[in-house]
Design a protein around this motif. Structure first.
Motif, PDB file in Angstrom:
ATOM      1  N   GLU A  64       0.665   5.595  -0.008  1.00  0.00           N
ATOM      2  CA  GLU A  64      -0.256   6.627   0.457  1.00  0.00           C
ATOM      3  C   GLU A  64      -0.557   7.661  -0.623  1.00  0.00           C
ATOM      4  O   GLU A  64       0.334   8.142  -1.315  1.00  0.00           O
ATOM      5  CB  GLU A  64       0.314   7.335   1.694  1.00  0.00           C
ATOM      6  CG  GLU A  64       0.388   6.464   2.937  1.00  0.00           C
ATOM      7  CD  GLU A  64       0.823   7.247   4.160  1.00  0.00           C
ATOM      8  OE1 GLU A  64       0.970   8.482   4.047  1.00  0.00           O
ATOM      9  OE2 GLU A  64       1.019   6.611   5.213  1.00  0.00           O
ATOM     10  N   ASP A  65      -1.845   7.965  -0.750  1.00  0.00           N
ATOM     11  CA  ASP A  65      -2.289   9.116  -1.544  1.00  0.00           C
ATOM     12  C   ASP A  65      -1.807   9.063  -2.988  1.00  0.00           C
ATOM     13  O   ASP A  65      -1.269  10.037  -3.519  1.00  0.00           O
ATOM     14  CB  ASP A  65      -1.802  10.402  -0.875  1.00  0.00           C
ATOM     15  CG  ASP A  65      -2.636  11.618  -1.255  1.00  0.00           C
ATOM     16  OD1 ASP A  65      -3.799  11.417  -1.656  1.00  0.00           O
ATOM     17  OD2 ASP A  65      -2.120  12.747  -1.161  1.00  0.00           O
ATOM     18  N   GLU A  78       0.834  -1.193   0.000  1.00  0.00           N
ATOM     19  CA  GLU A  78       0.000   0.000   0.000  1.00  0.00           C
ATOM     20  C   GLU A  78       0.872   1.248   0.000  1.00  0.00           C
ATOM     21  O   GLU A  78       1.797   1.365   0.808  1.00  0.00           O
ATOM     22  CB  GLU A  78      -0.924   0.011   1.217  1.00  0.00           C
ATOM     23  CG  GLU A  78      -2.010  -1.058   1.178  1.00  0.00           C
ATOM     24  CD  GLU A  78      -2.985  -0.856   0.031  1.00  0.00           C
ATOM     25  OE1 GLU A  78      -3.389   0.310  -0.223  1.00  0.00           O
ATOM     26  OE2 GLU A  78      -3.334  -1.852  -0.625  1.00  0.00           O
TER      27      GLU A  78
END
Length: 219
Positions: A97-98, A95
């Protein structure tokens, strides 16, 4: 937007975002490295991570790193080609971020030991957006000639680089600047309507406070 942005480029399928765009991301990574890669560490995020086997995203990224274009039939066999050419590939998922759902982070090591990292997203129709190079935020898509100028943040740097481009009549179509902090390391990404000549690139390299200049042809 034109019809080619909607239906996508000539390519080996099945997906312009997951296959053609991924191949372009790989080719941009290869161009940034500037030499043959011997090791590729690839992190896939979002829908790239969920569907990469079915859509061939892993094969497309590796094909691009090997220098293959999205329409090259050898894209389907890129993982085997990588083994034969001495390119060690590691693919993981995670994952970030953003970022856009179709995002990959690639770290490449070349024959000389040179390393480069980049983060880029496939945004549809085979188009891509590079958001990070060597940990520094950038913004370019490699549809035009592009200069990446690493330098110390100091007054007059933008004007000095723009002046050199202006001397040869090169028009800047897009510009982005990021910096760690005031007076710290900074990076300009400059997209242009035409490519600068080698002499101009050399003069930019010699500007005080400039530490590195990378020129990328359209990919």
């Amino acid at each position: 937007m034109n019809v080619f942005d909607i239906v996508g480029p000539v390519m080996i399928g099945p997906s312009s975002s997951h296959t053609a765009g991924a191949a372009r991301i790989g080719r941009i990574g290869r161009a940034l490295l500037g030499e043959t890669a011997v090791e590729a560490e690839i992190l896939l995020h979002g829908s790239f991570a969920k569907t990469y086997r079915g859509h061939g995203t892993d094969k497309a990224l590796v094909a691009g790193i090997l220098g293959l274009s999205p329409e090259d039939a050898r894209l389907r066999d890129s993982l085997e080609l990588a083994k034969r050419q001495g390119l060690a590939v590691t693919i993981t998922t995670g994952e970030l971020e953003d970022v856009h759902p179709n995002t990959a982070r690639i770290c490449l090591t070349g024959k000389s030991g040179r390393r480069v990292s980049m983060q880029a997203s496939s945004v549809g129709g085979g188009n891509v957006q590079v958001g990070m190079v060597d940990g520094m935020p950038v913004a370019f898509n490699c549809q035009n000639a592009t200069l990446i100028v690493l330098h110390r943040d100091a007054p007059g740097m933008i004007a000095a680089v723009a002046e050199e481009l202006g001397k040869i009549g090169v028009n800047i179509s897009n510009f982005h600047l990021s910096r760690e902090k005031k007076g710290g390391t900074a990076v300009m990404t400059i997209e242009m309507d035409a490519a600068p000549d080698e002499e101009t690139v050399r003069r930019i390299e010699e500007i005080e406070h400039v530490s590195a200049v990378t020129f990328l042809e359209p990919v």
